[in-house]
Design a protein around this motif. Sequence first.
Motif, PDB file in Angstrom:
ATOM      1  N   ALA A 367       0.794  -0.872   0.295  1.00  0.00           N
ATOM      2  CA  ALA A 367      -0.035  -0.250   0.262  1.00  0.00           C
ATOM      3  C   ALA A 367       1.170   1.322  -0.372  1.00  0.00           C
ATOM      4  O   ALA A 367       0.247   2.271   0.490  1.00  0.00           O
ATOM      5  CB  ALA A 367      -0.841   0.038   1.552  1.00  0.00           C
ATOM      6  N   SER A 368       2.223   0.797   0.153  1.00  0.00           N
ATOM      7  CA  SER A 368       2.854   2.397   0.329  1.00  0.00           C
ATOM      8  C   SER A 368       2.722   3.421  -1.366  1.00  0.00           C
ATOM      9  O   SER A 368       2.625   4.072  -0.754  1.00  0.00           O
ATOM     10  CB  SER A 368       4.472   1.899  -0.440  1.00  0.00           C
ATOM     11  N   LEU A 369       2.706   3.329  -2.186  1.00  0.00           N
ATOM     12  CA  LEU A 369       1.797   4.099  -3.426  1.00  0.00           C
ATOM     13  C   LEU A 369       0.854   4.605  -3.291  1.00  0.00           C
ATOM     14  O   LEU A 369       0.547   6.259  -3.004  1.00  0.00           O
ATOM     15  CB  LEU A 369       2.363   3.174  -5.098  1.00  0.00           C
ATOM     16  N   ALA A 370      -0.072   3.791  -2.653  1.00  0.00           N
ATOM     17  CA  ALA A 370      -0.685   4.117  -2.027  1.00  0.00           C
ATOM     18  C   ALA A 370      -1.552   5.410  -0.995  1.00  0.00           C
ATOM     19  O   ALA A 370      -2.361   5.715  -1.369  1.00  0.00           O
ATOM     20  CB  ALA A 370      -2.559   3.071  -2.121  1.00  0.00           C
ATOM     21  N   VAL A 371      -0.655   5.028   0.171  1.00  0.00           N
ATOM     22  CA  VAL A 371      -0.946   5.997   0.971  1.00  0.00           C
ATOM     23  C   VAL A 371       0.511   7.377   0.151  1.00  0.00           C
ATOM     24  O   VAL A 371      -0.562   8.558   0.909  1.00  0.00           O
ATOM     25  CB  VAL A 371      -0.324   5.528   1.880  1.00  0.00           C
ATOM     26  N   VAL A 372       1.289   7.065  -0.566  1.00  0.00           N
ATOM     27  CA  VAL A 372       1.483   8.229  -0.850  1.00  0.00           C
ATOM     28  C   VAL A 372       0.708   9.562  -2.054  1.00  0.00           C
ATOM     29  O   VAL A 372       1.024  10.773  -1.466  1.00  0.00           O
ATOM     30  CB  VAL A 372       2.934   8.279  -1.329  1.00  0.00           C
ATOM     31  N   THR A 373      -0.059   8.742  -2.534  1.00  0.00           N
ATOM     32  CA  THR A 373      -1.175   9.171  -3.623  1.00  0.00           C
ATOM     33  C   THR A 373      -2.151  10.379  -2.342  1.00  0.00           C
ATOM     34  O   THR A 373      -2.402  11.019  -2.853  1.00  0.00           O
ATOM     35  CB  THR A 373      -1.771   7.971  -4.022  1.00  0.00           C
ATOM     36  N   ASN A 374      -2.443   8.934  -1.190  1.00  0.00           N
ATOM     37  CA  ASN A 374      -3.156  10.006  -0.817  1.00  0.00           C
ATOM     38  C   ASN A 374      -3.223  11.129   0.141  1.00  0.00           C
ATOM     39  O   ASN A 374      -3.796  11.893   0.082  1.00  0.00           O
ATOM     40  CB  ASN A 374      -4.422   8.980   0.314  1.00  0.00           C
ATOM     41  N   LEU A 375      -2.539  10.691   0.900  1.00  0.00           N
ATOM     42  CA  LEU A 375      -1.421  11.636   1.479  1.00  0.00           C
ATOM     43  C   LEU A 375      -0.471  13.731   0.901  1.00  0.00           C
ATOM     44  O   LEU A 375      -1.050  14.338   0.902  1.00  0.00           O
ATOM     45  CB  LEU A 375      -0.578  11.260   2.689  1.00  0.00           C
ATOM     46  N   PHE A 376      -0.179  13.182  -0.378  1.00  0.00           N
ATOM     47  CA  PHE A 376       0.882  13.552  -1.079  1.00  0.00           C
ATOM     48  C   PHE A 376       0.274  14.486  -2.565  1.00  0.00           C
ATOM     49  O   PHE A 376       0.489  15.104  -3.362  1.00  0.00           O
ATOM     50  CB  PHE A 376       2.356  13.846  -0.858  1.00  0.00           C
ATOM     51  N   VAL A 377      -0.579  13.667  -3.240  1.00  0.00           N
ATOM     52  CA  VAL A 377      -0.560  13.668  -4.741  1.00  0.00           C
ATOM     53  C   VAL A 377      -1.870  13.969  -4.843  1.00  0.00           C
ATOM     54  O   VAL A 377      -2.462  15.429  -4.726  1.00  0.00           O
ATOM     55  CB  VAL A 377      -0.317  12.708  -5.223  1.00  0.00           C
ATOM     56  N   ASN A 378      -3.312  13.393  -4.060  1.00  0.00           N
ATOM     57  CA  ASN A 378      -4.507  13.877  -4.207  1.00  0.00           C
ATOM     58  C   ASN A 378      -5.208  15.088  -3.692  1.00  0.00           C
ATOM     59  O   ASN A 378      -4.277  15.510  -2.533  1.00  0.00           O
ATOM     60  CB  ASN A 378      -5.563  12.792  -3.740  1.00  0.00           C
ATOM     61  N   GLY A 379      -5.406  15.549  -3.726  1.00  0.00           N
ATOM     62  CA  GLY A 379      -5.859  17.346  -3.580  1.00  0.00           C
ATOM     63  C   GLY A 379      -6.720  16.932  -2.102  1.00  0.00           C
ATOM     64  O   GLY A 379      -7.308  18.244  -1.564  1.00  0.00           O
ATOM     65  N   SER A 380      -7.057  16.009  -1.369  1.00  0.00           N
ATOM     66  CA  SER A 380      -7.533  16.406  -0.495  1.00  0.00           C
ATOM     67  C   SER A 380      -7.435  17.267   0.266  1.00  0.00           C
ATOM     68  O   SER A 380      -8.348  17.300   1.995  1.00  0.00           O
ATOM     69  CB  SER A 380      -7.950  14.543   0.376  1.00  0.00           C
ATOM     70  N   TRP A 381      -5.649  17.455   0.754  1.00  0.00           N
ATOM     71  CA  TRP A 381      -4.984  17.584   2.311  1.00  0.00           C
ATOM     72  C   TRP A 381      -4.505  18.705   1.833  1.00  0.00           C
ATOM     73  O   TRP A 381      -3.829  19.276   2.864  1.00  0.00           O
ATOM     74  CB  TRP A 381      -4.257  16.371   2.997  1.00  0.00           C
ATOM     75  N   ASN A 382      -4.771  19.544   0.720  1.00  0.00           N
ATOM     76  CA  ASN A 382      -3.943  20.366   0.582  1.00  0.00           C
ATOM     77  C   ASN A 382      -1.894  19.879   0.561  1.00  0.00           C
ATOM     78  O   ASN A 382      -1.670  19.062   0.177  1.00  0.00           O
ATOM     79  CB  ASN A 382      -4.641  21.801   1.312  1.00  0.00           C
ATOM     80  N   LEU A 383      -1.230  21.205   1.191  1.00  0.00           N
ATOM     81  CA  LEU A 383      -0.392  20.941   1.774  1.00  0.00           C
ATOM     82  C   LEU A 383       0.015  20.408   2.939  1.00  0.00           C
ATOM     83  O   LEU A 383       0.999  20.498   3.982  1.00  0.00           O
ATOM     84  CB  LEU A 383       0.612  22.204   1.244  1.00  0.00           C
ATOM     85  N   LEU A 384      -0.526  19.803   3.693  1.00  0.00           N
ATOM     86  CA  LEU A 384      -0.554  19.206   4.899  1.00  0.00           C
ATOM     87  C   LEU A 384       0.301  18.495   5.132  1.00  0.00           C
ATOM     88  O   LEU A 384       1.028  18.844   6.198  1.00  0.00           O
ATOM     89  CB  LEU A 384      -2.728  19.024   5.228  1.00  0.00           C
ATOM     90  N   PHE A 385       0.208  17.340   4.548  1.00  0.00           N
ATOM     91  CA  PHE A 385       1.030  16.562   4.817  1.00  0.00           C
ATOM     92  C   PHE A 385       2.518  17.129   4.458  1.00  0.00           C
ATOM     93  O   PHE A 385       3.836  16.476   4.872  1.00  0.00           O
ATOM     94  CB  PHE A 385       0.887  15.094   4.284  1.00  0.00           C
ATOM     95  N   TYR A 386       2.519  17.456   3.745  1.00  0.00           N
ATOM     96  CA  TYR A 386       3.755  18.217   3.632  1.00  0.00           C
ATOM     97  C   TYR A 386       4.319  18.661   4.709  1.00  0.00           C
ATOM     98  O   TYR A 386       5.824  19.359   5.303  1.00  0.00           O
ATOM     99  CB  TYR A 386       3.781  19.310   2.218  1.00  0.00           C
ATOM    100  N   TYR A 387       3.990  19.448   5.248  1.00  0.00           N
ATOM    101  CA  TYR A 387       3.468  20.636   6.594  1.00  0.00           C
ATOM    102  C   TYR A 387       4.546  19.690   7.431  1.00  0.00           C
ATOM    103  O   TYR A 387       4.874  19.924   8.647  1.00  0.00           O
ATOM    104  CB  TYR A 387       2.925  20.970   6.784  1.00  0.00           C
ATOM    105  N   LEU A 388       3.772  18.430   7.789  1.00  0.00           N
ATOM    106  CA  LEU A 388       3.886  17.440   8.766  1.00  0.00           C
ATOM    107  C   LEU A 388       4.983  16.365   8.390  1.00  0.00           C
ATOM    108  O   LEU A 388       5.278  16.322   9.783  1.00  0.00           O
ATOM    109  CB  LEU A 388       2.401  16.820   8.975  1.00  0.00           C
ATOM    110  N   SER A 389       5.762  16.104   7.593  1.00  0.00           N
ATOM    111  CA  SER A 389       6.648  15.795   6.897  1.00  0.00           C
ATOM    112  C   SER A 389       7.854  16.408   7.464  1.00  0.00           C
ATOM    113  O   SER A 389       8.689  16.403   8.059  1.00  0.00           O
ATOM    114  CB  SER A 389       6.527  15.224   5.893  1.00  0.00           C
ATOM    115  N   THR A 390       7.701  18.047   7.448  1.00  0.00           N
ATOM    116  CA  THR A 390       8.845  19.251   7.681  1.00  0.00           C
ATOM    117  C   THR A 390       9.162  19.339   9.444  1.00  0.00           C
ATOM    118  O   THR A 390      10.050  19.064   9.215  1.00  0.00           O
ATOM    119  CB  THR A 390       8.114  19.836   6.790  1.00  0.00           C
TER     120      THR A 390
END
Length: 471
Positions: A367-390
């Motif tokens: 599920a790695s690719l699906a998780v990355v797609t959901n968190l970082f590619v799809n538009g559901s979260w804007n940039l939230l998980f980029y902020y959280l990764s930082t």
Amino acid sequence: MAMLILALLLPWLTGSLWLLWLESFSTNQTEPNTPRILGYGFFLGNFICASLLYLTHFLLGLLSFVSISALLLFLSCVGFLLVWQRTGYARLSIRFGFPTIKESGKGLALLLITLMVVHLFFAAYDAFNRPLLPWDAWTTWTYRAKIWFQNQDLSSFVSTSAWLGTNATDTYTLTAHNYPLAVSLIQLWPSLAMGTWNEGVTAIPGMVAGLALVLALYGQARSLGYSTLLALAGGYLLISVPLLDAHLALPGYADIWLGGFAGLGFVSLLQWSQSRDGVQLFTGLLFLALGFFIKREGSLWLAIGLAFVIVQNLSWKLLIALILASALAIFSGHGVVNLPGLGRLGYLDGAFYVPGIHAIRLQPQDASLAVVTNLFVNGSWNLLFYYLSTMALLQFLPASRQTRRALLSFVLLLSMVITTIFFLSEKGIWLKDSTAFGRLLLQVLPALIFALLIEWRAVFSTTEHSRDTVK
């Protein structure tokens, strides 16, 4: 319309007064934190209202708006008197003045408030002008409320096989017949006030829940001494998340309500981890426990919340010993305990058990690719998980041990849940349609943003402390 306003405000008043009484025991607050009380009070009050609806029907066989309103008014009076007894009338007054903001920041503060209002306005417009669309709404939550209103009775819902085997006219069937009742009761309440069924009316409590989440998050940030602009930025970041807006604009799901109980419960626990305010610890555990009656996932979040509290209070040596003991219990076949009235908790024979949730059986997923797609590619979260990764990377910068411990343990526990459900079990298939995965994270969204605010303050404001006064 007057009755609808009363139906909205009376539970809110009840919950807020009882939270005001609870906060009077805090040694960290010199005066009431109005936004926090109103935010948390809305959810507590609606739960109290739903409980009264159920209890009066169970005991008296009634679904009466007048009777429930009288009980809510009585509870409000009791809460008022308890607060008065605790603090005296002089401290009971709640002020609604604006916090002090530097002249240079007033424009930005006004912009953030305006943007939040715009988000709420358009979500409300969609909710009132679209037909009921969400699948779970018209097959479970709102459907159940509509049947109850039309029958003026809390009719039973059973499995299909049980329904086929009964001749009772007041029994109905649902695939999700064993879901908790609270959300449907909350949706039933405004229609009882109006005396007529209207799907737009059932959406009103869910819409106000969005406002309550913003108020609660803002109030918690201010209670830790964060600047007004940082607290407002947190509120805007929350209300601008597209998935949250979708749940406000397309009402009827239960996840927005679990976000109020589990999400704000974790916010209180994170606040407690920084302030060591016992009232926040109690509030956090209370809201997580109430989440059990909102949706089945509530039991999962309660277990994670208890684990979070344990981690904050144990030394590293004891914590490692506990982990080793748990691993030994699992490998020896004694990794499950039976909780009276709740069910199994733990791991046994290739399955994880959590009360209220079906066994989660191990079945590894790619599920790695699906998780990355959901968190970082799809538009559901804007940039939230980029902020959280930082934020996760910033953990390596200087910060207090208390802050680092709290944030790391919260992120690791949440990651453990995601890994178990979506990487190690058959439920990883849910990632294909990007629904259940996002809704699970939505339930703790307020806590994710609050953790981001804590890390921002720890890294960028270690030498600068706000002197604003919480109003």
